[in-house]
Motif scaffolding. Structure first.
Motif, short mmCIF file in Angstrom:
data_model
loop_
_atom_site.label_atom_id
_atom_site.label_comp_id
_atom_site.label_asym_id
_atom_site.label_seq_id
_atom_site.Cartn_x
_atom_site.Cartn_y
_atom_site.Cartn_z
N GLY A 19 39.72 38.86 -7.80
CA GLY A 19 40.15 38.91 -8.89
C GLY A 19 41.92 38.83 -8.60
O GLY A 19 42.31 37.81 -9.00
N ALA A 23 44.59 37.17 -7.84
CA ALA A 23 45.20 35.68 -9.05
C ALA A 23 46.29 35.60 -8.57
O ALA A 23 47.19 34.06 -8.29
CB ALA A 23 45.49 36.20 -10.42
N VAL A 42 47.00 31.81 -14.55
CA VAL A 42 45.57 32.11 -14.65
C VAL A 42 44.36 31.78 -15.92
O VAL A 42 43.24 32.08 -14.88
CB VAL A 42 45.98 34.04 -15.03
CG1 VAL A 42 46.86 34.75 -14.65
CG2 VAL A 42 46.36 33.38 -16.43
N ALA A 46 41.20 30.47 -12.75
CA ALA A 46 40.21 31.59 -13.20
C ALA A 46 39.50 30.14 -13.64
O ALA A 46 37.92 30.43 -13.12
CB ALA A 46 40.21 32.45 -14.67
N ASN A 49 38.08 28.56 -9.99
CA ASN A 49 37.64 29.58 -9.74
C ASN A 49 35.90 29.60 -9.95
O ASN A 49 35.44 29.43 -8.84
CB ASN A 49 37.85 30.98 -10.11
CG ASN A 49 38.72 31.83 -9.13
OD1 ASN A 49 39.52 32.99 -9.68
ND2 ASN A 49 39.41 30.89 -8.31
N SER A 185 42.36 27.08 -5.87
CA SER A 185 42.05 27.85 -6.72
C SER A 185 40.07 27.55 -6.50
O SER A 185 39.56 28.80 -6.27
CB SER A 185 41.75 27.67 -8.61
OG SER A 185 43.33 28.26 -8.51
N HIS A 188 39.62 29.85 -3.15
CA HIS A 188 39.71 31.21 -3.34
C HIS A 188 38.45 31.65 -3.98
O HIS A 188 37.44 32.35 -3.14
CB HIS A 188 40.58 31.06 -4.82
CG HIS A 188 40.88 32.75 -5.00
ND1 HIS A 188 41.07 33.19 -6.28
CD2 HIS A 188 41.00 34.58 -3.93
CE1 HIS A 188 40.92 34.43 -6.42
NE2 HIS A 188 40.41 35.35 -5.75
N THR A 250 40.74 36.62 -12.27
CA THR A 250 41.82 35.75 -12.42
C THR A 250 42.84 36.15 -13.87
O THR A 250 43.94 36.38 -13.28
CB THR A 250 41.19 34.60 -11.76
OG1 THR A 250 40.73 34.68 -9.99
CG2 THR A 250 42.44 33.80 -11.53
#
Length: 352
Positions: A19, A23, A42, A46, A49, A185, A188, A250
Motif C-alpha cells: 500500500g 501509494a 492518501v 485509501a 482502495n 485507486s 489498484h 496507502t
C-alpha cells in the motif's frame, strides 16, 4: 498452526508495505499538480482502495486475480515453508526498492519470491510456467497499453478542448483529477489486494490439507480459520483484511516514489494527470477482466510516459525511464533468487 499464523501476519505486512509502496501510483499526479495535499491525497486513495472490495465482491462476483496468483505453483509443491520464503523475499525486495525510491512491482516481487522458493523445493517442474510467462509478459504489455491509451486520450482531449479558455480548462481538469485518481485507486485495490488474498488462501488450503485445523486450539476458533478446498470458498476475513490493510498502507504514504512518479518522469499538468490516471485505470480494469495480475506501478508509469510523449519525445526523461524498466525486468529474477535462498535456509529448520 504457529507457522500458518506467521504467514498470515507477514502476508498482511506485505500488503501494508504494498500500500505505501504503491501509494504514489494513484496520488503522484494529483499531488504534483497541487490538486490535493499529500495527506488529503492518501486518504482519498485509501478510501477507494477499500471501495474496490465491494466492487469485486458484489459487482464482479469473484476474485480471479487471487486464483491466478495461487496457481503460479502447482498445488502438490505448495508447502507452508515455500509460501513463507516467498513472502519474506517479497518484503525484503519491496522495502529495498522503496528505500531507494524505485517504483518496482509489488506484484512481480511476490510472484517471483513464491516461484523461486518453489523451484528450490521441487525444481522447475513445480511452477506453472505458462502462467508465470503470461504474468512476465505484462511487465512490458501493461506499460505499453497504458502508454498507448494515454497517448490517444491526450490527443483527443487536446482536440476537444482546443477552443476552451486555458484557465477555465485547467480548473475543470483539476476537479476531474479527483475522479480519475479515484478510478485508478479502485483499480489498484482490485489488482493488488487480490495477490495477497491468493497467497493467504493458498496457505490456508495447504494447512487444511495437512490436518492443522483438526487440532486447532479452541482459543483460536474466533479467528475464523477453517479448512477450505479452493479460493472460491475462502472465509470473508481474508478479502476484508487484505483490502483493509492495503488501504491503511496507502494512508501511510510513500513520498520518495511520489517524487519519481509525479515529477521525475515528465512534468504533469492537471489535464495530463487526468489522462494518465484514466488510461492507467482502464488498463487495470482490462487486466482485472483478463484475471492477469499486473503492476499498477508499470501501468501508471507507462501512462505518464504516453502523456509526455504527446508534447515531444524529449519531454520524457528517458534516463529515469530506462532505470525504471531495468528495475522492472530485474524484479522477478531477483525476487526468485531471494525466495530460493531463504527457502534453502528455512527448510533445514522448518518441516514441510
Amino acid at each position: 498452526m504457529s507457522l500458518l499464523l506467521t504467514i498470515i501476519v507477514l502476508a498482511l505486512l506485505f500488503d501494508f508495505i504494498n500500500g505505501f509502496h504503491d501509494a504514489a501510483n494513484s496520488i503522484a499526479t494529483i499531488v504534483s499538480t497541487k490538486v490535493l495535499t499529500p495527506f488529503q491525497a492518501v486518504i482519498w486513495a485509501a478510501f477507494f482502495n477499500f471501495v474496490a472490495f465491494f466492487i469485486a465482491k458484489y459487482i464482479i462476483g469473484d476474485f480471479g486475480i487471487a486464483n491466478t496468483v495461487a496457481k503460479t505453483v502447482f498445488p502438490e509443491f505448495i508447502t507452508l515453508p515455500v509460501i513463507l520464503s516467498g513472502i519474506i523475499a517479497a518484503i525484503i525486495w519491496n522495502l529495498l526498492t522503496w528505500w531507494l525510491g524505485i517504483p518496482s512491482s509489488s506484484s512481480h516481487t511476490l510472484i517471483g519470491g513464491f516461484a523461486g522458493a518453489a523451484i528450490m523445493a521441487g525444481g522447475f517442474s513445480s511452477i506453472h510456467s505458462a502462467i508465470i510467462l503470461m504474468i512476465a509478459a505484462f511487465i512490458l504489455l501493461a506499460p505499453l497499453i497504458g502508454m498507448s491509451v494515454a497517448f490517444v486520450l491526450t490527443l483527443l482531449t487536446l482536440q476537444i478542448c482546443k477552443k476552451m479558455n486555458p484557465h477555465k480548462a485547467n480548473n475543470w481538469f483539476k476537479h476531474l483529477q479527483l475522479v480519475s485518481s479515484a478510478l485508478f485507486s479502485i483499480g489498484h485495490g482490485l489488482n493488488d489486494s487480490q495477490k495477497v488474498m491468493g497467497i493467504i488462501g493458498a496457505a490456508v488450503i495447504t494447512a487444511g490439507a495437512s490436518g492443522i485445523f483438526d487440532s486447532m486450539p479452541a482459543s483460536l476458533e474466533w479467528m475464523g480459520l477453517e479448512r477450505i478446498d479452493n479460493l472460491n470458498h475462502m472465509p470473508a476475513w481474508i478479502p476484508v483484511s487484505c483490502f483493509t490493510v492495503i488501504g491503511l498502507g496507502t494512508m501511510s504514504g510513500g513520498w520518495k516514489i511520489v517524487k519519481t512518479m509525479g515529477t521525475r518522469i515528465t512534468k504533469v499538468t492537471p489535464l495530463e494527470g487526468v489522462v494518465a490516471e484514466t488510461a492507467g485505470a482502464l488498463t487495470l480494469y482490462l487486466t482485472e477482466y483478463l484475471k492477469v495480475p499486473v503492476s499498477t506501478t508499470h501501468t501508471i508509469a507507462g501512462a505518464i510516459i504516453g502523456v509526455g510523449a504527446t508534447k515531444r519525445l524529449s519531454a520524457v526523461r528517458w534516463g529515469i525511464t530506462r532505470q525504471l524498466i531495468l528495475a522492472w525486468i530485474l524484479t522477478i529474477p531477483v525476487s526468485a533468487a531471494l525466495g530460493a535462498a531463504i527457502y534453502s535456509i528455512l527448510s533445514s529448520h522448518i518441516p514441510s
